[in-house]
Design an enzyme around this catalytic site. Sequence first.
Site, PDB file in Angstrom:
ATOM      1  N   SER A 162     -15.232 -25.310 -40.866  1.00  0.00           N
ATOM      2  CA  SER A 162     -14.141 -24.701 -40.089  1.00  0.00           C
ATOM      3  C   SER A 162     -13.969 -25.400 -38.746  1.00  0.00           C
ATOM      4  CB  SER A 162     -14.427 -23.212 -39.858  1.00  0.00           C
ATOM      5  OG  SER A 162     -15.746 -23.019 -39.400  1.00  0.00           O
TER       6      SER A 162
ATOM      7  N   VAL B 176     -24.346 -19.470 -45.280  1.00  0.00           N
ATOM      8  CA  VAL B 176     -25.261 -20.259 -46.123  1.00  0.00           C
ATOM      9  C   VAL B 176     -26.665 -19.667 -46.184  1.00  0.00           C
ATOM     10  CG1 VAL B 176     -23.984 -22.451 -45.901  1.00  0.00           C
ATOM     11  CG2 VAL B 176     -25.818 -21.906 -44.250  1.00  0.00           C
TER      12      VAL B 176
ATOM     13  N   SER C   6     -29.650 -35.593 -38.017  1.00  0.00           N
ATOM     14  CA  SER C   6     -29.319 -35.917 -36.622  1.00  0.00           C
ATOM     15  C   SER C   6     -30.291 -36.961 -36.103  1.00  0.00           C
ATOM     16  CB  SER C   6     -29.446 -34.669 -35.752  1.00  0.00           C
ATOM     17  OG  SER C   6     -29.412 -35.009 -34.391  1.00  0.00           O
TER      18      SER C   6
ATOM     19  N   TYR D 262     -34.768 -27.249 -33.706  1.00  0.00           N
ATOM     20  CA  TYR D 262     -33.676 -28.034 -34.298  1.00  0.00           C
ATOM     21  C   TYR D 262     -34.195 -29.384 -34.829  1.00  0.00           C
ATOM     22  CZ  TYR D 262     -29.165 -30.539 -34.411  1.00  0.00           C
ATOM     23  OH  TYR D 262     -28.069 -31.272 -34.776  1.00  0.00           O
TER      24      TYR D 262
HETATM   25  P1  NAP Z   1     -20.245 -26.933 -34.631  1.00  0.00           P
HETATM   26  O1  NAP Z   1     -19.089 -27.580 -33.986  1.00  0.00           O
HETATM   27  O2  NAP Z   1     -21.044 -25.926 -33.881  1.00  0.00           O
HETATM   28  O3  NAP Z   1     -19.746 -26.307 -36.029  1.00  0.00           O
HETATM   29  C1  NAP Z   1     -20.691 -25.670 -36.842  1.00  0.00           C
HETATM   30  C2  NAP Z   1     -20.064 -25.322 -38.167  1.00  0.00           C
HETATM   31  O4  NAP Z   1     -21.089 -24.746 -38.991  1.00  0.00           O
HETATM   32  C3  NAP Z   1     -18.956 -24.274 -38.036  1.00  0.00           C
HETATM   33  O5  NAP Z   1     -17.952 -24.570 -38.982  1.00  0.00           O
HETATM   34  C4  NAP Z   1     -19.677 -22.981 -38.411  1.00  0.00           C
HETATM   35  O6  NAP Z   1     -18.819 -22.021 -39.012  1.00  0.00           O
HETATM   36  C5  NAP Z   1     -20.662 -23.469 -39.446  1.00  0.00           C
HETATM   37  N1  NAP Z   1     -21.809 -22.586 -39.612  1.00  0.00           N
HETATM   38  C6  NAP Z   1     -22.759 -22.259 -38.724  1.00  0.00           C
HETATM   39  N2  NAP Z   1     -23.627 -21.411 -39.259  1.00  0.00           N
HETATM   40  C7  NAP Z   1     -23.220 -21.196 -40.537  1.00  0.00           C
HETATM   41  C8  NAP Z   1     -23.696 -20.419 -41.596  1.00  0.00           C
HETATM   42  N3  NAP Z   1     -24.795 -19.648 -41.475  1.00  0.00           N
HETATM   43  N4  NAP Z   1     -23.029 -20.424 -42.772  1.00  0.00           N
HETATM   44  C9  NAP Z   1     -21.907 -21.183 -42.927  1.00  0.00           C
HETATM   45  N5  NAP Z   1     -21.406 -21.944 -41.945  1.00  0.00           N
HETATM   46  C10 NAP Z   1     -22.055 -21.947 -40.763  1.00  0.00           C
HETATM   47  O7  NAP Z   1     -21.333 -28.017 -35.104  1.00  0.00           O
HETATM   48  P2  NAP Z   1     -21.180 -29.603 -35.276  1.00  0.00           P
HETATM   49  O8  NAP Z   1     -21.494 -30.229 -33.983  1.00  0.00           O
HETATM   50  O9  NAP Z   1     -19.936 -29.907 -35.970  1.00  0.00           O
HETATM   51  O10 NAP Z   1     -22.432 -29.885 -36.246  1.00  0.00           O
HETATM   52  C11 NAP Z   1     -22.281 -29.969 -37.643  1.00  0.00           C
HETATM   53  C12 NAP Z   1     -23.557 -30.555 -38.223  1.00  0.00           C
HETATM   54  O11 NAP Z   1     -23.789 -31.841 -37.638  1.00  0.00           O
HETATM   55  C13 NAP Z   1     -24.806 -29.733 -37.927  1.00  0.00           C
HETATM   56  O12 NAP Z   1     -25.671 -29.762 -39.029  1.00  0.00           O
HETATM   57  C14 NAP Z   1     -25.435 -30.462 -36.763  1.00  0.00           C
HETATM   58  O13 NAP Z   1     -26.800 -30.262 -36.705  1.00  0.00           O
HETATM   59  C15 NAP Z   1     -25.080 -31.882 -37.084  1.00  0.00           C
HETATM   60  N6  NAP Z   1     -25.064 -32.780 -35.931  1.00  0.00           N
HETATM   61  C16 NAP Z   1     -24.269 -32.522 -34.840  1.00  0.00           C
HETATM   62  C17 NAP Z   1     -24.300 -33.407 -33.760  1.00  0.00           C
HETATM   63  C18 NAP Z   1     -23.454 -33.203 -32.531  1.00  0.00           C
HETATM   64  O14 NAP Z   1     -23.726 -33.894 -31.518  1.00  0.00           O
HETATM   65  N7  NAP Z   1     -22.468 -32.353 -32.528  1.00  0.00           N
HETATM   66  C19 NAP Z   1     -25.129 -34.536 -33.807  1.00  0.00           C
HETATM   67  C20 NAP Z   1     -25.908 -34.755 -34.935  1.00  0.00           C
HETATM   68  C21 NAP Z   1     -25.863 -33.882 -35.994  1.00  0.00           C
HETATM   69  P3  NAP Z   1     -18.356 -20.690 -38.213  1.00  0.00           P
HETATM   70  O15 NAP Z   1     -17.557 -21.157 -37.043  1.00  0.00           O
HETATM   71  O16 NAP Z   1     -17.549 -19.924 -39.203  1.00  0.00           O
HETATM   72  O17 NAP Z   1     -19.637 -20.017 -37.789  1.00  0.00           O
END
Ligand code: NAP
Length: 247
Positions: free
Chosen positions: A14, A64, A142, A155
């Site tokens: 989302s 999830v 990550s 994390y």
């Molecule tokens: P984000 O902007 O916070 O978005 C998180 C997404 O995960 C949202 O769509 C949220 O949906 C969903 N989510 C959270 N808990 C959930 C659950 N229990 N069941 C189903 N959906 C859930 O995060 P992001 O930065 O895009 O990160 C996405 C992935 O990339 C993560 O695994 C993160 O660890 C990884 N990552 C991020 C970064 C970074 O710098 N941003 C770097 C490396 C890796 P809702 O809004 O409906 O809760």
Amino acid sequence: MTLQDRTCIVTGSSRGIGRGIAEELGRHGANVVVNYRSSERDAYDVVDRIDSEGGTAIAVQADVTDEAEVEAMRETVTDTFGTANVLVNNAGITVDKKFEEMTREDWDLVMDVNLGGVFNCTSTFFPDLKEADHGRLINISSVVGQQGNYGQANYATTKSGLFGFTRTIALELARYDTTANCVAPGFVKTDMLDEVSERVQEKILQRIPLKRFAEVEDICGIVRFLASRDSCYMTGQVLGVNGGMEW
Ligand code: NAP
């Protein structure tokens, strides 16, 4: 249209990286399942966006961490598109604190989503991944899982855990001609990064050779490649997409 007729589930799509991945896969012909936990309006925006670009997508609510909701999501996917080809385990959260201040609750919360959610989704869609033409499991880890990061013991542990998980599942899926790989992004401009203070963001920037944070789009092309048939001889790998950060 490298993903024509391939059904791809992207957990947590989302917002943020998941959203970018869902849109990218949709643009290349996939049937996309936009999974979300609570951001319903955002999830339907993603579906509308994919539709407007000529793709096919549905939004499916499922936390999830909840096995029954994940099972219900699979039923919806099967009824709508048939067997899934690609599962992208993207949903993830942070609860950042110095380890001394971290409670067991903070620890468990992050384990439950970032690893428990991966368990639930992978085990639920495992029969699809075995059966599918060119099945693909893609886990979003990550650079923090590779380097560690101050204030992220919970994390970082989950993100390192995905390396062992991916390599093992790659071995177990190989006999079905299905692959499992991990993408380890660096620091990406999403809501998750917004939670980090400006002072800490400045420090992180100094450690990135390319001297900028990633845009969501910088991550999506790699995932599209992994989801496609073109990546058929690559499995059990970790692909760092981190602006040149060492680990
Ligand atoms: P984000 O902007 O916070 O978005 C998180 C997404 O995960 C949202 O769509 C949220 O949906 C969903 N989510 C959270 N808990 C959930 C659950 N229990 N069941 C189903 N959906 C859930 O995060 P992001 O930065 O895009 O990160 C996405 C992935 O990339 C993560 O695994 C993160 O660890 C990884 N990552 C991020 C970064 C970074 O710098 N941003 C770097 C490396 C890796 P809702 O809004 O409906 O809760």
